[in-house]
Design a protein around this motif. Structure first.
Motif, short mmCIF file in Angstrom:
data_model
loop_
_atom_site.label_atom_id
_atom_site.label_comp_id
_atom_site.label_asym_id
_atom_site.label_seq_id
_atom_site.Cartn_x
_atom_site.Cartn_y
_atom_site.Cartn_z
N ALA A 300 0.82 -1.22 0.00
CA ALA A 300 0.00 0.00 0.00
C ALA A 300 0.85 1.27 0.00
O ALA A 300 0.37 2.33 -0.41
N ASP A 301 2.11 1.17 0.42
CA ASP A 301 2.98 2.35 0.44
C ASP A 301 3.32 2.86 -0.95
O ASP A 301 3.83 3.97 -1.10
N ALA A 302 3.05 2.04 -1.98
CA ALA A 302 3.30 2.50 -3.35
C ALA A 302 2.47 3.73 -3.68
O ALA A 302 2.86 4.55 -4.52
N ASP A 303 1.34 3.89 -3.00
CA ASP A 303 0.49 5.06 -3.24
C ASP A 303 1.16 6.37 -2.79
O ASP A 303 0.68 7.46 -3.12
N LEU A 304 2.25 6.26 -2.04
CA LEU A 304 2.97 7.44 -1.57
C LEU A 304 3.96 7.97 -2.60
O LEU A 304 4.57 9.02 -2.38
N SER A 305 4.14 7.26 -3.71
CA SER A 305 5.24 7.55 -4.62
C SER A 305 5.20 8.98 -5.17
O SER A 305 6.23 9.66 -5.24
N LEU A 306 4.03 9.46 -5.58
CA LEU A 306 3.94 10.80 -6.16
C LEU A 306 4.37 11.87 -5.15
O LEU A 306 5.17 12.75 -5.46
N LEU A 307 3.84 11.78 -3.93
CA LEU A 307 4.15 12.80 -2.93
C LEU A 307 5.59 12.68 -2.44
O LEU A 307 6.25 13.70 -2.21
N ARG A 308 6.08 11.46 -2.25
CA ARG A 308 7.47 11.29 -1.80
C ARG A 308 8.44 11.88 -2.82
O ARG A 308 9.42 12.55 -2.45
N LEU A 309 8.20 11.64 -4.10
CA LEU A 309 9.07 12.18 -5.14
C LEU A 309 8.96 13.70 -5.20
O LEU A 309 9.97 14.40 -5.35
N SER A 310 7.76 14.22 -5.05
CA SER A 310 7.56 15.66 -5.08
C SER A 310 8.25 16.34 -3.91
O SER A 310 8.86 17.42 -4.07
N ILE A 311 8.18 15.74 -2.74
CA ILE A 311 8.82 16.31 -1.55
C ILE A 311 10.34 16.38 -1.70
O ILE A 311 10.98 17.33 -1.25
N GLU A 312 10.90 15.37 -2.37
CA GLU A 312 12.35 15.36 -2.59
C GLU A 312 12.76 16.38 -3.66
O GLU A 312 13.94 16.72 -3.76
N THR A 313 11.80 16.85 -4.45
CA THR A 313 12.13 17.68 -5.61
C THR A 313 11.81 19.15 -5.40
O THR A 313 12.57 20.02 -5.87
N PHE A 314 10.71 19.47 -4.72
CA PHE A 314 10.21 20.85 -4.69
C PHE A 314 10.24 21.46 -3.28
O PHE A 314 10.35 20.75 -2.28
N ASP A 315 10.09 22.79 -3.25
CA ASP A 315 10.03 23.52 -1.98
C ASP A 315 8.67 23.30 -1.30
O ASP A 315 7.69 22.96 -1.96
N PRO A 316 8.61 23.54 0.02
CA PRO A 316 7.36 23.31 0.78
C PRO A 316 6.15 24.06 0.23
O PRO A 316 5.04 23.53 0.26
N TRP A 317 6.35 25.30 -0.26
CA TRP A 317 5.18 26.05 -0.73
C TRP A 317 4.53 25.35 -1.92
O TRP A 317 3.29 25.34 -2.05
N PHE A 318 5.33 24.73 -2.80
CA PHE A 318 4.77 24.03 -3.95
C PHE A 318 4.13 22.71 -3.51
O PHE A 318 3.13 22.28 -4.09
N ILE A 319 4.70 22.07 -2.51
CA ILE A 319 4.09 20.86 -1.95
C ILE A 319 2.71 21.20 -1.40
O ILE A 319 1.77 20.40 -1.49
#
Length: 491
Positions: A300-319
């Motif tokens: 079920a943790d596979a559903d986290l992939s989009l947000l985990r990748l985004s968090i590693e890539t972008f600043d908090p305001w864009f998250i």
């Protein structure tokens, strides 16, 4: 962290404000609360029905399946596109009949077509049971979005409770009016954000789409094609077929169909909507990118992939913006689901038991049922570990059992009677329930079958049995004498 939370909260407050504002000056009777007085135009109906289709599953589950399963995830793109083809002929007929007979729920349709209150109650129960897993998907997605976008500042369980409370208030106040106005903002944001992520992330990390696919194929050979066993070609075809038949069987989609001003709207939408579906490709691109950049997500943790990748890539305001858009993808369909379940229980179950109840009493009961249904969904959300896709597929296996009876009801001379319709639905449900509860598959039940047969989606097998039983029982009852008919006509 603070900036992302502030932005997500702002989106939530905006949605609640739109819900309150949209109901201002309207007499929120049952027709207004459930189908918006049947006055929505082409754009609103398109966005409302898209709001039912593009949910937190599209936002998180689609990328999760691309991340965890690979090529089989493409079933989502195929079945939605083919469903729009079906809608060109199906939905205008449903809308026309509903308008002529002043129907307000899916169960009303079955009661009216087959002159059977029992069939209406059965359809309502099937709808409720099928929609609970989908409500769970929305709450689970909302919890993931808020928890991840807050960088762990808010726990998953706390986020789910916050979402359920907000959703309950939103639905009780605004009904379908709040959903349609929020859908306008949600769809605009979702197209922009998913399009951006799906293009930017593969280019940022791999230099383009081809290098991304080459890297994934090198790391996981065979991942980008359908496997020979399990999620194989036969599973793919049977699952797409099942989902196309069930696509418009959801009670909340029926409510959206009823809300249209004209039947011509659906044919226009059927032409445009497949283009809108192409945005799902960008969701898959995000999931494929995450395979090598955020490895180790299983189950079920596979559903986290989009947000985990985004968090590693972008600043908090864009998250925060990503999280806010994701939150709206839960609120719009979640509100329609809660409203539909409450309406089915109040109008098509309770009113059959208490026929003297007024419409005003029914709408009050439906509103009071919303928090109770939300509590049940919260329980299953916090105590289940299935992926979003697995939950959606389970719901589809149940709700599609209504399709055969609905299909034949559209014929001028329907060969199916109420007894056959009831027997067919029950037989299909029994097969799905037994196999789901026992955690069996076609392969474990019949190990000597060819692999292609073992991989068939259980829902399509249940649907075939449904058709067979429906015809046989209808034929058996049609042979009864006309004298016996008055004695059995009270079903």
């Amino acid at each position: 962290m603070k900036s992302s939370l502030f932005i997500i909260l702002a989106f939530l407050l905006l949605a609640i404000f739109l819900g309150i504002r949209s109901s201002k000056g309207k007499d929120m009777n049952l027709e207004q609360w459930t189908v918006g007085g049947r006055g929505f135009g082409a754009i609103f109906v398109f966005l409302l029905m898209a709001g039912e289709i593009y949910t937190t599953f599209s936002f998180l589950g689609g990328s999760g399946w691309a991340y965890g399963k690979g090529a089989p995830a493409l079933y989502v793109l195929i079945y939605i596109t083919l469903s729009y083809v079906l809608s060109y002929w199906l939905l205008p007929e449903i809308w026309k009949y509903a308008k002529e007979n002043k129907l307000m729920s899916q169960s009303d349709f079955f009661v009216s077509k087959y002159q059977s209150p029992v069939l209406g109650i059965l359809a309502a129960i099937v709808g409720v049971v099928s929609m609970i897993p989908v409500i769970v998907v929305q709450l689970k997605g909302l919890g993931i979005i808020v928890s991840e976008a807050s960088y762990g500042g808010i726990s998953m369980s706390a986020a789910v409770w916050m979402g359920a409370i907000s959703l309950t208030i939103y639905v009780m106040i605004s009904g379908i009016h709040g959903s349609v106005w929020t859908a306008v903002i949600k769809d605009t944001l979702m197209i922009a954000i998913i399009g951006f992520l799906g293009i930017y992330l593969p280019i940022h990390y791999f230099g383009g789409f081809q290098p991304m696919f080459e890297a994934v194929n090198a790391a996981k050979p065979g991942f980008l094609k359908l496997p020979d066993e399990g999620l194989s070609v036969s599973w793919f075809i049977s699952t797409v077929t099942l989902l196309v038949f069930g696509f418009y069987m959801w009670p909340q989609v029926f409510s959206a169909v009823y809300s249209a001003r004209s039947g011509k709207i659906f044919r226009k939408n059927a032409i445009i909507s497949p283009i809108y579906t192409l945005m799902l490709l960008f969701v898959f691109f995000v999931g494929f990118t995450a395979i090598l950049k955020v490895p180790g997500l299983v189950g079920a943790d596979a559903d986290l992939s989009l947000l985990r990748l985004s968090i590693e890539t972008f600043d908090p305001w864009f998250i925060g913006i990503i999280g806010g858009a994701g939150l709206l993808t839960a609120l719009v369909p979640g509100s329609m689901l809660l409203m539909s379940v409450a309406t089915l229980l109040a109008k098509n179950v309770y009113k059959e038991i208490a026929p003297a109840a007024s419409d005003r009493h029914i709408v009050r009961l439906a509103k009071f049922l919303v928090p109770a249904i939300a509590l049940i969904a919260v329980y299953f959300t916090l105590n289940g570990g299935d992926t979003m896709s697995a939950l959606i597929l389970m719901g589809y296996s149940f709700i599609t059992q209504l399709f055969p009876s609905l299909l034949f009801s559209l014929k001028k001379n329907n060969p199916i009677n109420k007894y056959g319709a009831i027997a067919g639905i029950i037989s299909g449900l029994a097969i799905v329930t037994c196999i789901t509860v026992s955690h069996s598959t076609i392969g474990t039940l019949f190990p000597s079958l060819p692999q292609a047969a073992k991989d068939l989606n259980v829902g399509i097998i249940a649907l075939a049995v449904n058709f067979l039983v429906m015809f046989l029982v209808s034929l058996a009852f049609s042979k009864r004498s006309m004298q016996a008919e008055p004695n059995i006509n009270k079903i």
